[in-house]
Write a protein that holds these residues in place. Structure first.
Motif, PDB file in Angstrom:
ATOM      1  N   ALA A  63      -2.236  -1.446   4.175  1.00 40.11           N
ATOM      2  CA  ALA A  63      -0.922  -2.078   4.340  1.00 40.11           C
ATOM      3  C   ALA A  63       0.093  -1.293   3.524  1.00 40.11           C
ATOM      4  O   ALA A  63      -0.050  -1.131   2.314  1.00 40.11           O
ATOM      5  CB  ALA A  63      -0.982  -3.524   3.874  1.00 40.11           C
ATOM      6  N   PHE A  64       1.077  -0.772   4.226  1.00 40.24           N
ATOM      7  CA  PHE A  64       2.201  -0.080   3.577  1.00 40.24           C
ATOM      8  C   PHE A  64       3.065  -1.094   2.819  1.00 40.24           C
ATOM      9  O   PHE A  64       3.553  -0.858   1.750  1.00 40.24           O
ATOM     10  CB  PHE A  64       3.135   0.473   4.659  1.00 40.24           C
ATOM     11  CG  PHE A  64       2.793   1.778   5.239  1.00 40.24           C
ATOM     12  CD1 PHE A  64       2.262   2.798   4.481  1.00 40.24           C
ATOM     13  CD2 PHE A  64       3.045   2.014   6.593  1.00 40.24           C
ATOM     14  CE1 PHE A  64       1.999   4.033   5.051  1.00 40.24           C
ATOM     15  CE2 PHE A  64       2.794   3.236   7.158  1.00 40.24           C
ATOM     16  CZ  PHE A  64       2.263   4.251   6.385  1.00 40.24           C
ATOM     17  N   ARG A  65       3.281  -2.205   3.490  1.00 41.52           N
ATOM     18  CA  ARG A  65       4.259  -3.146   2.974  1.00 41.52           C
ATOM     19  C   ARG A  65       3.977  -4.515   3.592  1.00 41.52           C
ATOM     20  O   ARG A  65       3.525  -4.600   4.725  1.00 41.52           O
ATOM     21  CB  ARG A  65       5.651  -2.689   3.431  1.00 41.52           C
ATOM     22  CG  ARG A  65       6.767  -3.500   2.864  1.00 41.52           C
ATOM     23  CD  ARG A  65       8.092  -2.793   3.072  1.00 41.52           C
ATOM     24  NE  ARG A  65       8.166  -1.578   2.244  1.00 41.52           N
ATOM     25  CZ  ARG A  65       9.161  -0.686   2.353  1.00 41.52           C
ATOM     26  NH1 ARG A  65      10.112  -0.859   3.250  1.00 41.52           N
ATOM     27  NH2 ARG A  65       9.169   0.366   1.574  1.00 41.52           N
ATOM     28  N   ALA A  66       4.204  -5.566   2.811  1.00 37.39           N
ATOM     29  CA  ALA A  66       3.999  -6.930   3.305  1.00 37.39           C
ATOM     30  C   ALA A  66       5.351  -7.589   3.517  1.00 37.39           C
ATOM     31  O   ALA A  66       6.258  -7.459   2.682  1.00 37.39           O
ATOM     32  CB  ALA A  66       3.176  -7.728   2.300  1.00 37.39           C
ATOM     33  N   TYR A  67       5.482  -8.262   4.666  1.00 42.43           N
ATOM     34  CA  TYR A  67       6.699  -8.997   4.991  1.00 42.43           C
ATOM     35  C   TYR A  67       6.342 -10.476   5.018  1.00 42.43           C
ATOM     36  O   TYR A  67       5.309 -10.850   5.564  1.00 42.43           O
ATOM     37  CB  TYR A  67       7.210  -8.609   6.373  1.00 42.43           C
ATOM     38  CG  TYR A  67       7.635  -7.175   6.510  1.00 42.43           C
ATOM     39  CD1 TYR A  67       8.974  -6.825   6.455  1.00 42.43           C
ATOM     40  CD2 TYR A  67       6.687  -6.170   6.685  1.00 42.43           C
ATOM     41  CE1 TYR A  67       9.370  -5.498   6.583  1.00 42.43           C
ATOM     42  CE2 TYR A  67       7.079  -4.846   6.811  1.00 42.43           C
ATOM     43  CZ  TYR A  67       8.411  -4.517   6.758  1.00 42.43           C
ATOM     44  OH  TYR A  67       8.799  -3.203   6.876  1.00 42.43           O
ATOM     45  N   SER A  68       7.196 -11.336   4.468  1.00 43.91           N
ATOM     46  CA  SER A  68       6.926 -12.770   4.606  1.00 43.91           C
ATOM     47  C   SER A  68       8.230 -13.520   4.767  1.00 43.91           C
ATOM     48  O   SER A  68       9.311 -13.034   4.398  1.00 43.91           O
ATOM     49  CB  SER A  68       6.152 -13.300   3.409  1.00 43.91           C
ATOM     50  OG  SER A  68       7.008 -13.349   2.303  1.00 43.91           O
ATOM     51  N   ALA A  69       8.113 -14.703   5.340  1.00 45.47           N
ATOM     52  CA  ALA A  69       9.298 -15.519   5.592  1.00 45.47           C
ATOM     53  C   ALA A  69      10.060 -15.735   4.295  1.00 45.47           C
ATOM     54  O   ALA A  69      11.286 -15.695   4.241  1.00 45.47           O
ATOM     55  CB  ALA A  69       8.888 -16.850   6.216  1.00 45.47           C
TER      56      ALA A  69
ATOM     57  N   ASP B  84      21.217  -9.144   1.873  1.00 42.89           N
ATOM     58  CA  ASP B  84      20.487  -7.897   2.244  1.00 42.89           C
ATOM     59  C   ASP B  84      20.812  -7.444   3.656  1.00 42.89           C
ATOM     60  O   ASP B  84      20.017  -7.419   4.518  1.00 42.89           O
ATOM     61  CB  ASP B  84      18.983  -8.129   2.079  1.00 42.89           C
ATOM     62  CG  ASP B  84      18.196  -6.908   2.522  1.00 42.89           C
ATOM     63  OD1 ASP B  84      18.501  -5.801   2.068  1.00 42.89           O
ATOM     64  OD2 ASP B  84      17.282  -7.064   3.369  1.00 42.89           O
TER      65      ASP B  84
ATOM     66  N   ILE C 243     -10.520  -8.245   4.613  1.00 40.88           N
ATOM     67  CA  ILE C 243      -9.312  -7.979   3.814  1.00 40.88           C
ATOM     68  C   ILE C 243      -9.770  -7.552   2.420  1.00 40.88           C
ATOM     69  O   ILE C 243     -10.625  -8.218   1.815  1.00 40.88           O
ATOM     70  CB  ILE C 243      -8.417  -9.242   3.703  1.00 40.88           C
ATOM     71  CG1 ILE C 243      -8.180  -9.907   5.071  1.00 40.88           C
ATOM     72  CG2 ILE C 243      -7.099  -8.907   2.998  1.00 40.88           C
ATOM     73  CD1 ILE C 243      -7.348  -9.147   6.053  1.00 40.88           C
TER      74      ILE C 243
ATOM     75  N   ILE D 191      -6.783  -3.675   5.498  1.00 40.91           N
ATOM     76  CA  ILE D 191      -7.354  -4.500   6.560  1.00 40.91           C
ATOM     77  C   ILE D 191      -8.368  -3.608   7.269  1.00 40.91           C
ATOM     78  O   ILE D 191      -8.008  -2.564   7.811  1.00 40.91           O
ATOM     79  CB  ILE D 191      -6.234  -4.984   7.509  1.00 40.91           C
ATOM     80  CG1 ILE D 191      -5.262  -5.870   6.703  1.00 40.91           C
ATOM     81  CG2 ILE D 191      -6.812  -5.745   8.693  1.00 40.91           C
ATOM     82  CD1 ILE D 191      -3.868  -5.901   7.244  1.00 40.91           C
TER      83      ILE D 191
ATOM     84  N   ASN E 222      -2.756  -3.361  -3.836  1.00 43.38           N
ATOM     85  CA  ASN E 222      -2.876  -2.767  -2.510  1.00 43.38           C
ATOM     86  C   ASN E 222      -3.716  -3.669  -1.616  1.00 43.38           C
ATOM     87  O   ASN E 222      -4.708  -4.240  -2.063  1.00 43.38           O
ATOM     88  CB  ASN E 222      -3.569  -1.410  -2.594  1.00 43.38           C
ATOM     89  CG  ASN E 222      -2.688  -0.387  -3.278  1.00 43.38           C
ATOM     90  OD1 ASN E 222      -1.722   0.087  -2.703  1.00 43.38           O
ATOM     91  ND2 ASN E 222      -2.996  -0.081  -4.527  1.00 43.38           N
ATOM     92  N   THR E 223      -3.317  -3.756  -0.361  1.00 38.43           N
ATOM     93  CA  THR E 223      -4.063  -4.541   0.622  1.00 38.43           C
ATOM     94  C   THR E 223      -4.538  -3.606   1.732  1.00 38.43           C
ATOM     95  O   THR E 223      -3.756  -2.794   2.226  1.00 38.43           O
ATOM     96  CB  THR E 223      -3.162  -5.631   1.239  1.00 38.43           C
ATOM     97  OG1 THR E 223      -2.716  -6.495   0.194  1.00 38.43           O
ATOM     98  CG2 THR E 223      -3.911  -6.439   2.291  1.00 38.43           C
TER      99      THR E 223
ATOM    100  N   LEU F 279      12.252 -12.949   3.265  1.00 41.70           N
ATOM    101  CA  LEU F 279      13.433 -12.829   4.118  1.00 41.70           C
ATOM    102  C   LEU F 279      14.512 -13.813   3.678  1.00 41.70           C
ATOM    103  O   LEU F 279      15.692 -13.478   3.621  1.00 41.70           O
ATOM    104  CB  LEU F 279      13.048 -13.094   5.566  1.00 41.70           C
ATOM    105  CG  LEU F 279      12.144 -12.013   6.146  1.00 41.70           C
ATOM    106  CD1 LEU F 279      11.688 -12.429   7.525  1.00 41.70           C
ATOM    107  CD2 LEU F 279      12.885 -10.684   6.195  1.00 41.70           C
TER     108      LEU F 279
ATOM    109  N   ARG G  22      -8.368  -6.363  -1.435  1.00 39.82           N
ATOM    110  CA  ARG G  22      -7.206  -6.282  -2.341  1.00 39.82           C
ATOM    111  C   ARG G  22      -7.647  -5.615  -3.642  1.00 39.82           C
ATOM    112  O   ARG G  22      -8.630  -6.041  -4.256  1.00 39.82           O
ATOM    113  CB  ARG G  22      -6.643  -7.678  -2.628  1.00 39.82           C
ATOM    114  CG  ARG G  22      -5.933  -8.279  -1.409  1.00 39.82           C
ATOM    115  CD  ARG G  22      -5.308  -9.628  -1.668  1.00 39.82           C
ATOM    116  NE  ARG G  22      -5.426 -10.459  -0.478  1.00 39.82           N
ATOM    117  CZ  ARG G  22      -4.532 -10.470   0.534  1.00 39.82           C
ATOM    118  NH1 ARG G  22      -3.477  -9.709   0.465  1.00 39.82           N
ATOM    119  NH2 ARG G  22      -4.718 -11.230   1.599  1.00 39.82           N
TER     120      ARG G  22
END
Lengths: 91, 91, 91, 91, 91, 91, 91, 91, 91, 91
Positions: free
Chosen positions: J74-80, J91, J43, J5, J2-3, J83, J45
């Motif tokens: 943070a619910f969810r982490a997005y990263s390049a 997807d 931050i 902020i 879990n993260t 993707l 973790r």
């Protein structure tokens, strides 16, 4: 008897019209146009809390020109008269 | 007759005591403890605007435990009854 | 005589035009464009509180380009002159 | 001539005392106790902008019981009279 | 010489374009895009306060993409240099 | 060269004193007392971002009478001059 | 088991309709229309934090008439029962 | 049965202690420490609105370390189950 | 290396789509959907401050569905590791 | 994993000291002093949500000089990277 005090903001050019429409809703006992950050204050008196929900979200919020309402339910009413009675009773 | 609606925030641990003290001030006709961002709503009715100033800044603001007051003067009162009369008069 | 001080926000690109329209409303004695979070300050002077309601909600709020108005009714005016008189009277 | 409109918040129990002290400061032409989120509005008139700084930060802010001041300098004054002149001149 | 510091919020997708347009207005000496709750800070320097009004309400506010401006007039400038001079003069 | 624009609120009765103390800090090139919701605006110019941190959190925030600071780092500076150059270059 | 408490503001004239639509989303265990500055409070209970994200940003935020949601994840639940147990265990 | 949802801010260094004290008050069925701008959310269930006033202003607000409470009375509860019933009944 | 922490609010029904689009921008190292008053937090790492301006105002702000961004530049990073080093060096 | 902020405001004259103390707390992986309305961003973790509660309300909030903390999970982490993988998978 339940009392709710509702703060209303109206579209800037429709304050008097909104006030009249709100005053015509059953259960709304008074509507005041007021100075300050809000436009109108309405007083609602009902027998049940449930009726307040019907009046605010079902009727007042649907009046055209109403931009926002904020309801404050009165927990308890205090009056000079009650206090006198209280003092005479040693409360 | 002038009507003012005063929002009051009190020290967090003195809300009922402040409400009783405010209700005892002449000219204050009702005090409600309410749900929401403010603690109390008081209704003042006086013959002159000047008396409202005396009541709010001279009396209410000096009650121990009052943290902040915000006064909204009623410009005008609307009621279902007035509207009926108005309609019958073609207003 | 009643005095009200009205804060006005206007559509961002219409401040001078709104100021001129407000200044032309009877009962509005001065309009200032001002620095800071609000765009304009208007001073209203009337014989009755009721007339202020007519001017603000009936006239000013209906000027095109007015986004928001907030009215502060003057409870009481203080001036250096009054104070001198007061001091000479031992008030 | 420069005009500044100053909003003042005072300690809750000292509004009338602060108003009187502010009204006695040279350059402060009017002080009003007002309804709403601020306690007092003062009008300052001076020949230079620099004098406003002296009055606000050097004098008003040091009055005991003043909690916060916010100054709005009038950029420009609009009045019905100016407009009439302007119209007759084809402005 | 008068200095004004203007905070500008722009439409979210037009910050660089607005900055360039503002920088081209005579009297605007610097425009910065900045971190934080506001998008741009502009510095205006003019000989009269009246010119600031013209620049802000007459020119900057009418640039497409400007959402809001807030002007802070500098009352007085302090600098290390002035202080040194002041100290040597016993101020 | 990095530029930061710092908004400062000071204890209400210490604005001029705080302004002088801030102006004496190396790296602070200008301090303005301003109209509006903030009391002072300071401009900082340094070679590195790291030096801004030292100046704001290490020096300015520790000046007695400073109540709050908010730093806005300038991402980029726009000026009329740059734009002319840009236009002539077809940028 | 994770619990989230979600504050919802709805378009002013669609509060009851939005409440019903939210209550029908799997994982949403209760929806209350409430007095005050927010319109609705929803309680979500899921096995993983990830599911809360799906429910709030994937389902609730897409209900027509939802203007804004603000999610508060419960870190920890306290209850009278736990405390009794804790006291008996000397925690 | 009445339900109230109370938002509580506590002194920054006393959040867990305040949560435990609140959970021990009769009528308070759950207390959650939560992420976000508020520290705790408490759920109250009582038979009368009057009891909520006693619990909030008489008990919760007097717990040491409570800085602020904001009460939201539930007007009405919506649940998936009710909706199913409603649909089968032609709502 | 510069680090910026950007708070993003998105159109209420487009949070996951905006998050994916932001994460695809070069220089954006992480995007989190988060609980609370903001929708997303993005971390940007670049060699120059100037690049942050390009990424935020040139790229992120132009993603469809972005309603507002607020950039916080990291002045300085603190970590447990640095502190250990600092302590061993007598810093 | 879990993260969280966490936004931290510190007493104005203790920002660097608070930053160092926070960075020394196990589970806090980074602390940044930042430009803008907040002073520090940390931050965290952890493996469980429960540990975040312990770190924020049990440890960070009790550091002397911390005035306020606001936690965003943070619910969810997005990263390049995700993707790209997602695109290659259709997807």
């Amino acid at each position: 008897m339940n009392t709710a005090i509702v703060f209303i903001n109206a579209e800037v050019d429709q304050v008097p019209e909104v006030a009249e429409a709100l005053a015509a809703i059953p259960g709304v006992t008074e509507v005041y146009s007021v100075t300050g950050a809000i436009d109108l204050v309405a007083i609602i008196r009902t027998r049940t809390v449930d009726e307040i929900a019907d009046i605010v979200t079902g009727r007042m919020n649907k009046v055209p020109g109403v931009a926002d309402t904020q309801t404050h339910l009165a927990f308890r009413a205090y009056s000079a008269h009650d206090l006198e009675a209280a003092f005479s009773l040693g409360d």
